[in-house]
Each structure stands twice: as structure tokens, then as C-alpha cells.
Scaffold this motif. Structure first.
Motif, PDB file in Angstrom:
ATOM      1  N   GLY A 311       0.807  -1.218   0.000  1.00  0.00           N
ATOM      2  CA  GLY A 311       0.000   0.000   0.000  1.00  0.00           C
ATOM      3  C   GLY A 311       0.837   1.263   0.000  1.00  0.00           C
ATOM      4  O   GLY A 311       0.579   2.170   0.792  1.00  0.00           O
ATOM      5  N   VAL A 312       1.865   1.324  -0.867  1.00  0.00           N
ATOM      6  CA  VAL A 312       2.675   2.529  -1.040  1.00  0.00           C
ATOM      7  C   VAL A 312       2.154   3.251  -2.282  1.00  0.00           C
ATOM      8  O   VAL A 312       2.074   2.654  -3.361  1.00  0.00           O
ATOM      9  CB  VAL A 312       4.167   2.189  -1.183  1.00  0.00           C
ATOM     10  N   PHE A 313       1.808   4.524  -2.136  1.00  0.00           N
ATOM     11  CA  PHE A 313       1.177   5.262  -3.231  1.00  0.00           C
ATOM     12  C   PHE A 313       1.879   6.606  -3.454  1.00  0.00           C
ATOM     13  O   PHE A 313       2.354   7.226  -2.498  1.00  0.00           O
ATOM     14  CB  PHE A 313      -0.304   5.508  -2.936  1.00  0.00           C
ATOM     15  N   ILE A 314       1.904   7.030  -4.723  1.00  0.00           N
ATOM     16  CA  ILE A 314       2.367   8.373  -5.076  1.00  0.00           C
ATOM     17  C   ILE A 314       1.223   9.082  -5.768  1.00  0.00           C
ATOM     18  O   ILE A 314       0.703   8.608  -6.781  1.00  0.00           O
ATOM     19  CB  ILE A 314       3.600   8.341  -6.006  1.00  0.00           C
ATOM     20  N   PHE A 315       0.789  10.212  -5.191  1.00  0.00           N
ATOM     21  CA  PHE A 315      -0.275  11.032  -5.770  1.00  0.00           C
ATOM     22  C   PHE A 315       0.382  12.169  -6.548  1.00  0.00           C
ATOM     23  O   PHE A 315       1.213  12.906  -5.995  1.00  0.00           O
ATOM     24  CB  PHE A 315      -1.175  11.598  -4.670  1.00  0.00           C
ATOM     25  N   SER A 370      -0.254   3.311   3.466  1.00  0.00           N
ATOM     26  CA  SER A 370      -1.421   2.970   4.284  1.00  0.00           C
ATOM     27  C   SER A 370      -1.050   1.962   5.372  1.00  0.00           C
ATOM     28  O   SER A 370      -0.007   1.302   5.310  1.00  0.00           O
ATOM     29  CB  SER A 370      -2.528   2.396   3.393  1.00  0.00           C
ATOM     30  N   ASN A 371      -1.916   1.859   6.357  1.00  0.00           N
ATOM     31  CA  ASN A 371      -1.719   0.883   7.432  1.00  0.00           C
ATOM     32  C   ASN A 371      -2.010  -0.528   6.931  1.00  0.00           C
ATOM     33  O   ASN A 371      -2.923  -0.738   6.113  1.00  0.00           O
ATOM     34  CB  ASN A 371      -2.626   1.184   8.614  1.00  0.00           C
ATOM     35  N   ALA A 372      -1.275  -1.494   7.451  1.00  0.00           N
ATOM     36  CA  ALA A 372      -1.569  -2.891   7.163  1.00  0.00           C
ATOM     37  C   ALA A 372      -2.868  -3.289   7.863  1.00  0.00           C
ATOM     38  O   ALA A 372      -3.177  -2.760   8.944  1.00  0.00           O
ATOM     39  CB  ALA A 372      -0.421  -3.779   7.633  1.00  0.00           C
ATOM     40  N   PRO A 373      -3.652  -4.204   7.289  1.00  0.00           N
ATOM     41  CA  PRO A 373      -4.903  -4.625   7.942  1.00  0.00           C
ATOM     42  C   PRO A 373      -4.692  -5.130   9.360  1.00  0.00           C
ATOM     43  O   PRO A 373      -5.502  -4.863  10.248  1.00  0.00           O
ATOM     44  CB  PRO A 373      -5.424  -5.732   7.020  1.00  0.00           C
ATOM     45  N   ILE A 374      -3.609  -5.862   9.600  1.00  0.00           N
ATOM     46  CA  ILE A 374      -3.356  -6.394  10.945  1.00  0.00           C
ATOM     47  C   ILE A 374      -3.099  -5.264  11.928  1.00  0.00           C
ATOM     48  O   ILE A 374      -3.450  -5.350  13.102  1.00  0.00           O
ATOM     49  CB  ILE A 374      -2.167  -7.386  10.926  1.00  0.00           C
TER      50      ILE A 374
END
Length: 399
Positions: A311-315, A370-374
Motif C-alpha cells: 500500500g505505497v502510493f504516489i499522488f 497505508s496501514n496494514a490490515p493487521i
């Protein structure tokens, strides 16, 4: 009635309290997710964004995508936007101040306020001449000369103006000779401002000055080369390039035109780091640019205890030319001609790290992890546990 040391009233009270306890815990469970804090949207919410907003494009980072982005960036150069051909400088512009001298052979008639000695075929003769007060080229682009009238000067070389004056004096003066030179170049030149030693207007001459020439005439830049951006404004065209790239590539040292504005900018590039990273901050970077891998390293990398490595993103507001054809087609553009794009980086794939080393960061990019689901589940369970222990303590006190 006494039963096992507990009265009926006490039993009913304890049952009511435990029922209230269960209700509180149930309420916590139902509202737990909405009450937990977060640093931003989840991976799932970001992935679904293009479904809800047709203006946004989503792209998974790969080697092919990096090549497309780098190719689009290489087209936005001084050579491609401003041209790399020799300009014709040294021409007269409106507002220039001209020095004009006229001579005629003896017997002089029109211009005789000065005597200049000359030698012709071994015999001595005297030529008569006059030097006129400096003349500024008017808004109509002309100057006025006695006995010659108004002569157009704008856009012409001094020698051309001299020939025009001389032709008009033929038949009026005796073998006239005319000399015209630019005394003060006020009408043309390049304006150099920003982080330079001396902000000034640099005249353009027949040397055909290039970008680095006018920067040198302004005393050079006051900051390290790798932290300076050079912006050239020509009419409605504005192009920006790192000074280091201009020095390394002779093609970027383009010829300039009159009324160009050259601005030296000190390290104006930055990106924002948000989410499950080592630090959340606005991070400046050099004009020569950095890669995505360098950007993540500068903020301390990902947080092991909460980051989602998928979940690494570049906007980014991206140049349409950098997008695959299927995403470019029909993409709505911002007023600046850009497309809102979300690049997704899957750091669980080792090959992604090679792409990250060459993916260039842009000014005002946002890097979000983003945060991991766990991690979210652990936050939820911790919240429930804390509230449950608080309720148990309250029940114990009441009972």
C-alpha cells in the motif's frame, strides 16, 4: 431468603450490572472501527478511487511505467520548448539609444561642424562631419535625421540603418558616410532575476548570447549548482530545468531572445510524506531530482509495525504523455493540462525496488503509505481491551 451467602436482591443487582457491562462492550465492538484514529485512507479505499472519481487514473508501478515517465520528462527541455538555433541579435529595439555620426567629403555643405583629417592617394584633404546628440528610438520604431527625415530603426542592424540614412542623403550631401551604433541597449535584452549576484537586464549582442552567458553576466548564482533551478519565461511559455542539467548537456544551453526572463530559483522542489512512514513531513530535494527510493529513505523508510508494503502510493498531477494509451484516452485534464494519477507500489515484489531506483520524484508529489490490515485490527483489539478492563473495574466497584 439466603442462598449460598447471597440475597435475592444482591443477585438481581449483579445480574443487572453484568447485563449493563455486556451492553457497553457490545457498543464498543459495534463502534470500534469508526472510533479508531487513522493517518489516511486504507489501501482498498485508494484502489477503488478511480471507480468513484472518473478524473483519477490508477497505475501500478513497473519498469515499463518508469520508462514512459522518464521519456515524457525528457521531452520537457529547453532545447525542445525554446529551440536551439542561433538568434539574430544586435538588432535595434524600441527605446534603444543610438549614436549617429555623418561625414561628407570636401567641399562639405550640410555637415561641417567638425574636421577630420584623412589621407587619400598621398594628398591631404579635409572631410567635414557632424555627430548628433544621442537619439532614442521612439515607440513607432523610428528616428529623425536632419535632411534625411524619419528612418525606421526597430528590428534592423545598425549598419542597415546607416545605409538607409546614407541613401537618403545622396544628392544632398557630398559623398556622405554614416556611422550608427547602439549607445545604450534599452529596448531589448534579457532580464535576469532571482538567486543571482546581480539582478539586471543583460543586453543581447551579435555574440548570440546563450543562457549560461547571461547568468555569468549577472555574476552567477549564489547557491550550489545542484540546488538551483533555472526558469526561462518567453511570452506564454515557461520552462524550468535544473542548472546542473544545463551545465552537463550543451543542448540545454540555448540561445536567448530579447525580452526573455531568466529566473534562478533556490531549491523550490519538495514532496510530502504521509502515513506509515518513519516521519511525516514536507521534504525539500535538489533541483537535479531524486528517485522514489531516495525519497522513502529520506523519511526513514516504512514503519515495520504498521505499514502495508503493498500500500505505497504516489499522488501526482501527471503529464498525459507519461500515461499508457488506454489511460490517456479521454482523460479529463486540469487547467494546467495535467491528469490526477495514483501510482501504486507493491514493495512485496523484489523487482519493484529496481523501478523505484529510477522513478523520478516531482515537485509537490505526495508519498502515502497505508496501514496494514493487521495493524488496524491490533488497534481495534487494544481499544476493546482497554475499554473492557475499564468497565470491569467499574462493575467491581459498583458490586
Amino acid at each position: 431468603m439466603i442462598f449460598n451467602g447471597t440475597s435475592g436482591t444482591g443477585l438481581r443487582r449483579r445480574v443487572r450490572v453484568r447485563g449493563w457491562q455486556a451492553g457497553v462492550v457490545s457498543a464498543i465492538v459495534l463502534s470500534g472501527c469508526s472510533s479508531m484514529g487513522a493517518s489516511g485512507p486504507s489501501t482498498g479505499a485508494i484502489v477503488k478511487t478511480p471507480q468513484h472519481d472518473a478524473r483519477v487514473r490508477a497505475v501500478t508501478l513497473s519498469a515499463a511505467v518508469v520508462r514512459s515517465v522518464v521519456a515524457a520528462e525528457s521531452r520537457d527541455t529547453f532545447a525542445s520548448k525554446l529551440g536551439n538555433f542561433e538568434q539574430r541579435h544586435g538588432l535595434i529595439g524600441a527605446g534603444d539609444v543610438l549614436d549617429i555620426s555623418i561625414w561628407e567629403s570636401p567641399p562639405a555643405v550640410l555637415f561641417s561642424n567638425a574636421a577630420i583629417s584623412s589621407v587619400q592617394a598621398g594628398a591631404s584633404s579635409v572631410a567635414q562631419g557632424a555627430t548628433f546628440p544621442s537619439q532614442m528610438v521612439d515607440a513607432d520604431g523610428a528616428i529623425s535625421i536632419p535632411f534625411a527625415g524619419r528612418v525606421r530603426a526597430v528590428g534592423r542592424a545598425p549598419a542597415e540603418v546607416a545605409r538607409s540614412i546614407q541613401s537618403r542623403l545622396e544628392g544632398k550631401a557630398h559623398s556622405p558616410q554614416v556611422l550608427v551604433r547602439i549607445g545604450q541597449n534599452q529596448g531589448g535584452g534579457v532580464t535576469v532575476v532571482g538567486d543571482v549576484v546581480n539582478s539586471r537586464n543583460v543586453p543581447l549582442t551579435t555574440r548570440n548570447e546563450r543562457l549560461l552567458d547571461v547568468l555569468a553576466d549577472a555574476g552567477g548564482v549564489r547557491q550550489p549548482v545542484d540546488k538551483i533551478l533555472i526558469q526561462v519565461t518567453r511570452g506564454d511559455t515557461v520552462v524550468t530545468r535544473p542548472l546542473g542539467a544545463i551545465i552537463r548537456d550543451p543542448r540545454e544551453n540555448v540561445p536567448l531572445m530579447s525580452h526573455d526572463v531568466v529566473t534562478a530559483l533556490f531549491q523550490p522542489y519538495s514532496f510530502q510524506a504521509l502515513g506509515a512512514l518513519g516521519s511525516n513531513a514536507e521534504v525539500p530535494f535538489e533541483g537535479t531530482g531524486i528517485s522514489l527510493a531516495q525519497a522513502i529513505a529520506r523519511v526513514g523508510g516504512l514503519q515495520d509495525n504498521r505499514a502495508n508494503i503493498k500500500g505505497v502510493f504516489i499522488f501526482r498531477f501527471e503529464d498525459p504523455a507519461a500515461l499508457p494509451p488506454e489511460l490517456r484516452l479521454g482523460a479529463p485534464l486540469t487547467p494546467e493540462g495535467k491528469v490526477p494519477v495514483i501510482y501504486r507500489v507493491d514493495m512485496s515484489d523484489p523487482s519493484t525496488f529496481f523501478a523505484m531506483q529510477t522513478f523520478p520524484m516531482r515537485d509537490k508529489d505526495i508519498v502515502y503509505v497505508s496501514n496494514a490490515p493487521i495493524a488496524d485490527f491490533q488497534k481495534f483489539t487494544n481499544l476493546v481491551s482497554q475499554m473492557a478492563f475499564s468497565v470491569v473495574g467499574l462493575v467491581t466497584t459498583i458490586s
